[in-house]
Design a protein around this motif. Structure first.
Motif, mmCIF file in Angstrom:
data_model
loop_
_atom_site.group_PDB
_atom_site.id
_atom_site.type_symbol
_atom_site.label_atom_id
_atom_site.label_comp_id
_atom_site.label_asym_id
_atom_site.label_seq_id
_atom_site.Cartn_x
_atom_site.Cartn_y
_atom_site.Cartn_z
ATOM 1 N N THR A 125 37.814 43.646 37.207
ATOM 2 C CA THR A 125 38.700 42.230 37.225
ATOM 3 C C THR A 125 37.970 41.025 36.829
ATOM 4 O O THR A 125 36.802 40.888 37.098
ATOM 5 C CB THR A 125 39.321 42.049 38.655
ATOM 6 O OG1 THR A 125 38.218 41.912 39.585
ATOM 7 C CG2 THR A 125 40.032 43.413 38.956
ATOM 8 N N GLY A 201 45.915 39.000 36.875
ATOM 9 C CA GLY A 201 44.948 37.717 37.105
ATOM 10 C C GLY A 201 44.301 37.162 35.658
ATOM 11 O O GLY A 201 44.692 37.974 34.609
ATOM 12 N N GLN A 218 43.418 36.023 41.231
ATOM 13 C CA GLN A 218 44.177 37.278 40.803
ATOM 14 C C GLN A 218 45.035 37.768 42.004
ATOM 15 O O GLN A 218 44.818 37.260 43.160
ATOM 16 C CB GLN A 218 43.264 38.387 40.632
ATOM 17 C CG GLN A 218 42.301 38.782 41.602
ATOM 18 C CD GLN A 218 41.032 39.321 40.965
ATOM 19 O OE1 GLN A 218 40.485 39.167 39.841
ATOM 20 N NE2 GLN A 218 40.483 40.164 41.582
#
Length: 370
Positions: A125, A201, A218
């Protein structure tokens, strides 16, 4: 699992024979010897767990992976990367840092070009990458940044691009499963259960010479509803952070701040929430092939009931100091001493509740990249 590794080696051999494509087999083995002690106190009871011996994945999780690229022409390339974790002590492939057996660390396929890369599958992420770049120990097992403060990987479509020092990373994921029951005699179909996942995100960073700064946010939603017996439950997790680093040559400084909020619901109504935040700073000083480092983190947590009233609050201070020595670009030894997950709880009035926790670590290890 042995067949999986043989298949990876076979892919690497096939890729070597192609002029316009390549496949690379790579990995990392990280083993350390040390002791960890976790102490938790709740009321009059104190529980202490001490572990001494050899472990896998101190500075980085041990892993093996395969990645490849094919030139499609006109500046466009097809790419893939599949990576699994393993226990470097006994070779057990089930030891994958909570990602499950198989290619749980990273599993993506997509295209890349002058626009950047678009990948489908499971990837890191934006917040994880920002915290890893702005943390003195790169989110190691001894890092002051709490592992429960960020979501490291998620499934979906992922974008990454870099434009004259400006880096952009984004992802979006969605998954919905409906389960129905059908009465065979009448053919009547009724929706029984629905589960749904949503995640998205965005991260933006800027790097220029010794300087780097970035911001990322996110959100993840998980819901489950049952229609035969009307009920629902869900959770919403929001994570955001800023971070940066500056390399003075004689020393490199790191700093980041991360804020996480978790909200639970039952039948559409609030079931409570938690707010957590951390601020971390660190410094790394090189001495030729050797380096020393130190990091400090301050963390705070507040929990609220279903009415939004404060239930409890906690704060604590984490720290880590250590040293590395590089035998080569691929092999180094390290030592770490530190404390993590330090929390002392109080009630809304600020009075000590007697609840607390902390983990202390001492380790000496070897890391090899191949």
């Amino acid at each position: 699992m042995k067949k999986s590794l043989i298949a990876i080696a076979a892919l690497a051999a096939v890729g070597a024979a192609s002029a316009q494509s390549s496949v690379t087999l790579y990995g990392l083995a990280d083993v350390y010897a040390g002791q960890s002690k976790t102490v938790k106190t709740v009321g009059a009871q104190k529980v202490e767990v001490k572990k001494t011996g050899f472990n896998s994945g101190g500075l980085q999780g041990s892993r093996v992976g395969v990645k490849g690229v094919e030139d499609l022409g006109n500046g466009l390339k097809a790419v893939f990367n599949y990576e699994m974790g393993f226990n470097a002590i006994d070779g057990d492939l089930s030891e994958t840092s909570g990602t499950g057996v198989g290619f749980g660390r990273r599993a993506v396929v997509g295209v890349q070009g002058g626009f950047g890369s678009v990948l489908l599958g499971r990837d890191y992420t934006p917040l994880f990458n920002l915290l890893a770049a702005s943390s003195v120990d790169g989110l190691s097992k001894f890092e002051t940044v709490g592992a429960d403060m960020y979501t490291a990987r998620t499934n979906g479509v992922h974008y990454a691009g870099n434009f004259s020092g400006v880096g952009v990373q984004a992802f979006a994921g969605y998954n919905k499963v409906d389960r129905t029951n059908t009465v065979v005699s009448t053919g009547v179909k009724t929706l029984d259960r629905t589960t749904k996942y949503q995640g998205y995100g965005l991260g933006v960073s800027y790097a220029n010479g010794p300087f780097m700064v970035g911001i990322a946010g996110q959100e993840f939603k998980n819901t489950e509803s049952r229609n035969l017996v009307p009920s629902s439950k869900g959770d919403k997790r929001t994570e955001a952070g800023v971070g940066g680093s500056y390399d003075f040559g004689a020393a490199k400084l790191f700093a980041n701040y991360v804020n996480t909020r978790v909200r639970d619901s039952v039948n559409g109504a609030s079931a409570g929430k938690e707010k957590a935040e951390e601020f971390n700073v660190g410094v790394r000083v090189p001495f030729g092939a050797a380096s020393v480092m130190a990091g400090y983190g301050h963390n705070r947590i507040k929990t609220y009931d279903s009415n939004g009233d404060l239930e409890a609050k906690a704060k604590g201070n984490d720290w880590v100091v250590g040293a590395n020595y590089a035998f080569s670009k691929r092999t180094d030894v390290y030592a770490r001493v530190g404390r993590t997950d330090d929390l002392k709880w109080k009630n809304p009035a600020g009075e000590n509740t007697g609840a607390s926790s902390k983990s202390e670590n001492v380790a000496v290890g070897l890391r090899h990249k191949f």
